[in-house]
Write a protein that holds these residues in place. Sequence first.
Motif, PDB file in Angstrom:
ATOM      1  N   THR A 373     -19.878  24.441  12.397  1.00 39.79           N
ATOM      2  CA  THR A 373     -18.221  23.560  11.288  1.00 39.79           C
ATOM      3  C   THR A 373     -16.869  24.585  11.289  1.00 39.79           C
ATOM      4  O   THR A 373     -16.142  24.483  11.827  1.00 39.79           O
ATOM      5  CB  THR A 373     -18.833  23.512   9.653  1.00 39.79           C
ATOM      6  N   ALA A 374     -17.765  26.249  11.015  1.00 38.20           N
ATOM      7  CA  ALA A 374     -17.671  27.034  11.714  1.00 38.20           C
ATOM      8  C   ALA A 374     -16.603  27.307  12.819  1.00 38.20           C
ATOM      9  O   ALA A 374     -15.527  28.562  13.162  1.00 38.20           O
ATOM     10  CB  ALA A 374     -17.320  28.069  10.504  1.00 38.20           C
ATOM     11  N   HIS A 375     -17.028  27.254  13.915  1.00 40.41           N
ATOM     12  CA  HIS A 375     -16.963  26.995  15.363  1.00 40.41           C
ATOM     13  C   HIS A 375     -16.717  28.421  15.369  1.00 40.41           C
ATOM     14  O   HIS A 375     -16.326  29.036  16.232  1.00 40.41           O
ATOM     15  CB  HIS A 375     -15.371  26.082  15.874  1.00 40.41           C
ATOM     16  N   ARG A 376     -18.236  29.263  14.373  1.00 42.13           N
ATOM     17  CA  ARG A 376     -18.502  30.684  14.949  1.00 42.13           C
ATOM     18  C   ARG A 376     -19.768  31.080  14.926  1.00 42.13           C
ATOM     19  O   ARG A 376     -20.873  30.638  15.117  1.00 42.13           O
ATOM     20  CB  ARG A 376     -18.285  30.805  13.325  1.00 42.13           C
ATOM     21  N   THR A 377     -19.494  31.740  15.976  1.00 41.20           N
ATOM     22  CA  THR A 377     -20.306  32.577  16.443  1.00 41.20           C
ATOM     23  C   THR A 377     -20.755  33.953  16.431  1.00 41.20           C
ATOM     24  O   THR A 377     -19.248  34.455  16.391  1.00 41.20           O
ATOM     25  CB  THR A 377     -20.289  32.830  18.673  1.00 41.20           C
ATOM     26  N   LEU A 378     -21.424  33.909  15.304  1.00 35.45           N
ATOM     27  CA  LEU A 378     -22.036  35.219  14.150  1.00 35.45           C
ATOM     28  C   LEU A 378     -22.881  36.322  15.347  1.00 35.45           C
ATOM     29  O   LEU A 378     -22.576  37.888  14.553  1.00 35.45           O
ATOM     30  CB  LEU A 378     -22.441  34.821  13.394  1.00 35.45           C
ATOM     31  N   LEU A 379     -23.800  36.059  16.343  1.00 32.75           N
ATOM     32  CA  LEU A 379     -24.554  36.302  16.880  1.00 32.75           C
ATOM     33  C   LEU A 379     -24.396  36.369  18.428  1.00 32.75           C
ATOM     34  O   LEU A 379     -24.762  35.782  18.100  1.00 32.75           O
ATOM     35  CB  LEU A 379     -25.468  37.422  15.827  1.00 32.75           C
ATOM     36  N   VAL A 380     -25.365  37.758  19.016  1.00 31.61           N
ATOM     37  CA  VAL A 380     -25.691  37.401  19.840  1.00 31.61           C
ATOM     38  C   VAL A 380     -26.622  38.755  20.742  1.00 31.61           C
ATOM     39  O   VAL A 380     -25.933  39.955  20.854  1.00 31.61           O
ATOM     40  CB  VAL A 380     -24.890  37.055  21.519  1.00 31.61           C
ATOM     41  N   GLN A 381     -27.988  38.726  20.214  1.00 27.05           N
ATOM     42  CA  GLN A 381     -28.478  39.911  20.484  1.00 27.05           C
ATOM     43  C   GLN A 381     -29.815  39.666  21.459  1.00 27.05           C
ATOM     44  O   GLN A 381     -30.443  38.556  21.090  1.00 27.05           O
ATOM     45  CB  GLN A 381     -28.562  40.557  19.133  1.00 27.05           C
ATOM     46  N   SER A 382     -30.078  40.447  22.208  1.00 25.84           N
ATOM     47  CA  SER A 382     -31.701  40.803  23.075  1.00 25.84           C
ATOM     48  C   SER A 382     -32.900  40.872  21.538  1.00 25.84           C
ATOM     49  O   SER A 382     -32.887  41.321  21.043  1.00 25.84           O
ATOM     50  CB  SER A 382     -31.593  41.820  23.428  1.00 25.84           C
ATOM     51  N   VAL A 383     -33.710  40.030  21.835  1.00 22.51           N
ATOM     52  CA  VAL A 383     -34.936  39.893  21.319  1.00 22.51           C
ATOM     53  C   VAL A 383     -36.139  39.536  22.479  1.00 22.51           C
ATOM     54  O   VAL A 383     -37.317  40.389  21.754  1.00 22.51           O
ATOM     55  CB  VAL A 383     -35.309  38.555  20.423  1.00 22.51           C
ATOM     56  N   SER A 384     -36.291  40.073  23.576  1.00 22.98           N
ATOM     57  CA  SER A 384     -37.327  40.453  24.306  1.00 22.98           C
ATOM     58  C   SER A 384     -36.634  40.609  25.398  1.00 22.98           C
ATOM     59  O   SER A 384     -35.677  40.649  26.225  1.00 22.98           O
ATOM     60  CB  SER A 384     -38.331  39.145  24.583  1.00 22.98           C
ATOM     61  N   ASP A 385     -37.382  41.243  26.157  1.00 19.83           N
ATOM     62  CA  ASP A 385     -37.483  42.016  27.343  1.00 19.83           C
ATOM     63  C   ASP A 385     -36.831  40.767  28.644  1.00 19.83           C
ATOM     64  O   ASP A 385     -36.229  40.903  29.361  1.00 19.83           O
ATOM     65  CB  ASP A 385     -38.353  43.081  27.902  1.00 19.83           C
ATOM     66  N   GLY A 386     -37.785  40.092  29.033  1.00 21.35           N
ATOM     67  CA  GLY A 386     -37.574  38.670  29.809  1.00 21.35           C
ATOM     68  C   GLY A 386     -37.838  37.606  28.243  1.00 21.35           C
ATOM     69  O   GLY A 386     -37.562  37.291  27.692  1.00 21.35           O
ATOM     70  N   ALA A 387     -38.369  36.023  29.104  1.00 22.20           N
ATOM     71  CA  ALA A 387     -37.921  35.133  28.535  1.00 22.20           C
ATOM     72  C   ALA A 387     -38.694  34.822  27.587  1.00 22.20           C
ATOM     73  O   ALA A 387     -40.359  35.123  27.594  1.00 22.20           O
ATOM     74  CB  ALA A 387     -38.208  33.330  29.678  1.00 22.20           C
ATOM     75  N   ALA A 388     -38.457  34.424  26.517  1.00 23.60           N
ATOM     76  CA  ALA A 388     -40.355  34.302  25.201  1.00 23.60           C
ATOM     77  C   ALA A 388     -40.337  32.417  25.551  1.00 23.60           C
ATOM     78  O   ALA A 388     -40.349  32.329  25.719  1.00 23.60           O
ATOM     79  CB  ALA A 388     -38.864  34.257  23.637  1.00 23.60           C
ATOM     80  N   SER A 389     -41.494  33.064  24.737  1.00 20.76           N
ATOM     81  CA  SER A 389     -42.147  31.406  24.661  1.00 20.76           C
ATOM     82  C   SER A 389     -42.079  30.812  23.859  1.00 20.76           C
ATOM     83  O   SER A 389     -41.669  29.550  24.159  1.00 20.76           O
ATOM     84  CB  SER A 389     -43.650  31.883  24.398  1.00 20.76           C
ATOM     85  N   GLN A 390     -41.729  31.320  22.549  1.00 20.94           N
ATOM     86  CA  GLN A 390     -41.280  30.083  21.505  1.00 20.94           C
ATOM     87  C   GLN A 390     -40.853  31.417  20.126  1.00 20.94           C
ATOM     88  O   GLN A 390     -41.226  32.145  20.444  1.00 20.94           O
ATOM     89  CB  GLN A 390     -42.741  30.286  20.839  1.00 20.94           C
ATOM     90  N   ILE A 391     -40.317  30.525  19.527  1.00 22.39           N
ATOM     91  CA  ILE A 391     -39.167  30.920  18.779  1.00 22.39           C
ATOM     92  C   ILE A 391     -39.244  29.969  16.871  1.00 22.39           C
ATOM     93  O   ILE A 391     -39.772  28.999  17.186  1.00 22.39           O
ATOM     94  CB  ILE A 391     -37.317  31.212  18.555  1.00 22.39           C
ATOM     95  N   ALA A 392     -38.854  30.723  15.924  1.00 18.95           N
ATOM     96  CA  ALA A 392     -39.288  29.979  15.007  1.00 18.95           C
ATOM     97  C   ALA A 392     -38.381  30.608  13.583  1.00 18.95           C
ATOM     98  O   ALA A 392     -38.051  31.707  13.223  1.00 18.95           O
ATOM     99  CB  ALA A 392     -40.738  29.864  14.565  1.00 18.95           C
ATOM    100  N   MET A 393     -38.259  29.891  12.874  1.00 17.22           N
ATOM    101  CA  MET A 393     -36.763  30.008  12.027  1.00 17.22           C
ATOM    102  C   MET A 393     -37.013  29.746  10.707  1.00 17.22           C
ATOM    103  O   MET A 393     -37.384  28.886  10.256  1.00 17.22           O
ATOM    104  CB  MET A 393     -34.969  29.527  12.298  1.00 17.22           C
ATOM    105  N   SER A 394     -36.914  30.828   9.481  1.00 21.14           N
ATOM    106  CA  SER A 394     -37.439  29.908   8.430  1.00 21.14           C
ATOM    107  C   SER A 394     -36.500  29.101   7.673  1.00 21.14           C
ATOM    108  O   SER A 394     -35.330  28.902   7.986  1.00 21.14           O
ATOM    109  CB  SER A 394     -37.339  31.362   7.426  1.00 21.14           C
ATOM    110  N   PRO A 395     -36.860  28.624   6.496  1.00 15.80           N
ATOM    111  CA  PRO A 395     -35.691  27.520   5.972  1.00 15.80           C
ATOM    112  C   PRO A 395     -35.142  28.874   5.543  1.00 15.80           C
ATOM    113  O   PRO A 395     -33.741  27.573   5.568  1.00 15.80           O
ATOM    114  CB  PRO A 395     -37.423  27.153   4.879  1.00 15.80           C
ATOM    115  N   ARG A 396     -35.069  29.451   4.621  1.00 12.81           N
ATOM    116  CA  ARG A 396     -33.769  30.234   4.433  1.00 12.81           C
ATOM    117  C   ARG A 396     -33.093  30.472   4.873  1.00 12.81           C
ATOM    118  O   ARG A 396     -31.987  31.334   4.581  1.00 12.81           O
ATOM    119  CB  ARG A 396     -34.400  30.833   3.303  1.00 12.81           C
ATOM    120  N   ALA A 397     -33.700  30.782   6.356  1.00 13.92           N
ATOM    121  CA  ALA A 397     -32.555  30.922   8.115  1.00 13.92           C
ATOM    122  C   ALA A 397     -32.351  32.815   7.550  1.00 13.92           C
ATOM    123  O   ALA A 397     -31.519  32.996   8.114  1.00 13.92           O
ATOM    124  CB  ALA A 397     -31.068  30.602   7.949  1.00 13.92           C
TER     125      ALA A 397
END
Length: 762
Positions: A373-397
Motif C-alpha cells: 500500500t505504501a509502495h515502499r521498499t524498506l530493505l534489500v540485504q544479502s542473507v546468504s552467499d548463494g541461493a537460499a533453499s528456503q525462508i520462513a517468516m514469523s506471524p509477527r513479521a
Amino acid sequence: MNDLASETMTASSKSLGLDFNTPALQRKRRIRAFKDRLARWCVSVGGMAVLGAITLIFFYLAYIVFPMFQGADLEAREPVQPAWLADAGAPLLMAVEEQNEVGMRLDARGQVQFFNAQDMSLMSAVTLPLPAGTQIVSVGRDQPGSNRVAVGLSNGQVMVFEHRYAVTYPNDVRVISPSLAYPFGETPITLDEQGAALDHIAVSLNSGTLMLTGSTGRDLHVLSLGREENMMTGEVTLSEERIALAQIAEPIKELLIDPRHQWLYVINGRATADVFSLRTKELNGRYKLLADGGTEVTHASTLLGGISLMIGDSKGGIQQWFMVRDEDGKQLLKSIRSFQMGNSPITQILPEERRKGFIALDASGQLGVFHSTAHRTLLVQSVSDGAASQIAMSPRADQILVQANGQLQGWTLDNPHPEVSWSSLWSKVWYENYDQPDYIWQSTSANTDAEPKLSLAPLAFGTLKAAFYAMLLAAPLAIAAAIYTAYFMAPAMRGKIKPVIELMEALPTVILGFFAGLFLAPYVEGHLPGIFSLLIFTPVGILLAGFAWSRLPESIRLMVPDGWEAALLIPVILLVGFVSLSMSGHLEVWLFDGNMRAWLSNDLGIPFDQRNALVVGLAMGFAVIPNIYSIAEDAVFSVPKSLTFGSLALGATPWQTLTRVVILTASPGIFSAVMIGMGRAVGETMIVLMATGNTAIMDMNIFEGLRTLAANVAVEMPESAVGGTHYRVLFLSALVLLSFTFVMNTLAELVRQRLRVKYASL
C-alpha cells in the motif's frame, strides 16, 4: 549630556526652592528603576519561554513522527549447522510459530521436523502418512495465518494438514507443543484420477468448503470438498464436487485461489494469467503479466486477504495485480504497482500475516522487505552467499529463518512502521477493492485483512474547507461591523455594542457545536429555501432601508441622533428574517416540488448531508466573528483623528476619508485580525466535531460533510495504541496543523510589516 541636564534641573529647582534629590525621592527613583528592569526582565523571560515552549512542542512532535519514515533493519544471528539437518531431505516448506520459539520444516519425503527456532535443536519429527511409493512433488499454502498446507503427491493425490502449536504453562513455565492435524482425514484426496504427478497445487478453505486445484502438465483439476461434522457423534462427512474448466494451452507455473472462492488464477509459461470464475465456471480473461517478452514469471503469491497477486519475474521485478471493475461493471485483472529488487530472478515471496507487507528472496541470496500500500521498499540485504533453499517468516513479521548451504540461520527484523510513505499520506493510492486510486482516511476496519488507509489529504482539505466557509461568513461581517462601530457609530452606542460582541467570544465552542449539531443542522435541512432567502435578501433589505432613509425629509432624519442610525436596521433585519423563514415552506412547494433536498440530489446531482459545511460555516463563523471584530475595530479606532480631520478639511467626504485614509492606515491591523480569525478557524475542534458528519472526503460541495485534522486527532487519539503507526500519524496531523499555523502567521507578519511600512507616511 545627562549630567548637564541634571545640573540644569538642580539649579532650576534651587532657584524655585525645590529639592528633587532628597533621600526619599532618590530611594523612590531607585525603586522605580528596579521595577522597570524587573518588568523588562520578566517580559523578556516570558517571551523567550513562550518561544522555547513552542520550539519544544515542535521538536517533540517531530521526535514522535520521525521513526515512521525510517526503513527496516535486519540483524543476523549466528548460523547453525544441526546434525539432524544432514539426514533431512530438500526443504519444501518452512514456518515459524507465533512466539518465535518453534520452527517447522517439511521435506520431499513427507518428514516434518519441529525444531527450536533459537538454537535450531530438533524437538520432534513426524512423518506424513503418505501412500507407499509416493513422494511430495508440490506444496500449496492457504491464507497467511491459517497454518493450513496441501501437498501434491506423485500419484495425483493431495493431503491436507495443519501444523498446530499448543501453549501450556506447567509450573508457570511456557511450553509450546507442536503437532500435526488432518481436518479432512489422513487419507489422501484424489485430484487427478489418472494418477499423474501434481506439478502445482493450491488450497483454500472458506466457510467449511475446501477448494483444491492442481495441475499435471497442461491439465487443470479443480475439486470442491465440503465437510460436515455431526455434533452428537463427531462423525465427519465429506462431499465432493469436481469443477470442469477450460484447459490451458501452455505449461502451468503457478496456481492461486481467491479466499472467497470467486477466482482461480492460473499463471502459465508465457507470462500470462488465465482468470477463471469459480462461480460461473467460465474464463474471465487472459492477461499479459509482463511486457518484456524475454522475462518470465518465476514465483507468484497472494498478499494478506488473498485479493492481491504478487508476481515475481526473472529480472528481479515484483508486480502487484488485483481485480477491479471497469466502466461497464466487468471485473478485470489490473496491474497496480511494481517493485524492483535487483537483477536476479525472484525465487520466493512470503506475505506478512497481519499487514499488507511481504518479503522476497532472489536467486543471488538477497532478501527484500516491501509494503504494497505504501509502495515502499524498506530493505534489500544479502542473507546468504548463494541461493537460499528456503525462508520462513514469523506471524509477527519480526523473525526470519533462512536455510542455505546446509545451515539454518535466524534473522531479527525490525520493521515497525512500513505502512507510511509520502505517497500514502498525500497522493492518491489504489487500494484493494477500489476501482481507481483515491484519497482515503480509514484508520480502522471490521477485519484485519483491510489495508491501512492513512491519507492526510482529505483531512487537510476538510480543515481548509471548514475554515473557508467560516471565513466567508465571518470576515465580511466582522470587518464591516468593526469599521462601522469605530468610524461611524456614536460613542455612546459603541460603548454598548463593542462589549456585547466581544462577550460572544466567551461562549464555549462545545455549546456552539452542541447547538449546531442538534438544532441548527436539522433546522437548516428543513428550511433550505428560507436560509438561502435570508442570506440573499438580508443585504438587499439593508440597502433598500438605507436608500429609503436617505429619501426621507431632513426634518425626520435629524430626529435620530448622529451615529445612532444603525439601531434602525435591527427591525429591518428581524423583519427580513421572519419573512424569509416563514416563506420557506411555500417557496419549497412552488420552486422545488416540496422537497429542495431531493431536488438538489436528483435533479442537480448534488449530494446532501444533514451535517454539512453550510452548518459548520454558520456555527464556526459565529465563533470567529468576535476575534476578527475586536482586533479590526481597535485597529480602525486607533487611526489618529488628525488624519481623519485633515482629510475632511481638505474637502474629502467621510466615505473617501474612510476608503483612502482610515482603512489603508488600519490595514495592518485588519489583516492581522483576518489571519488570527483564520488560525482560530483552522484549529477549531468541537464545532466541526459535533456539527459535521466527520466524513473524510474531498468535495468542495457546501452540502457535504468533512473532517478536519484537529477533529480527527480528538476523535481517534484515545483509540490509538501508544507508539503504533496510527498513533504517530495522529501526531503527524498535529505537526502539520502546527506547521500550517506557523507558516500562516509568519506570512501574515511579513505582509503586515510591509503594509505598515507602505502606509506609515499617511
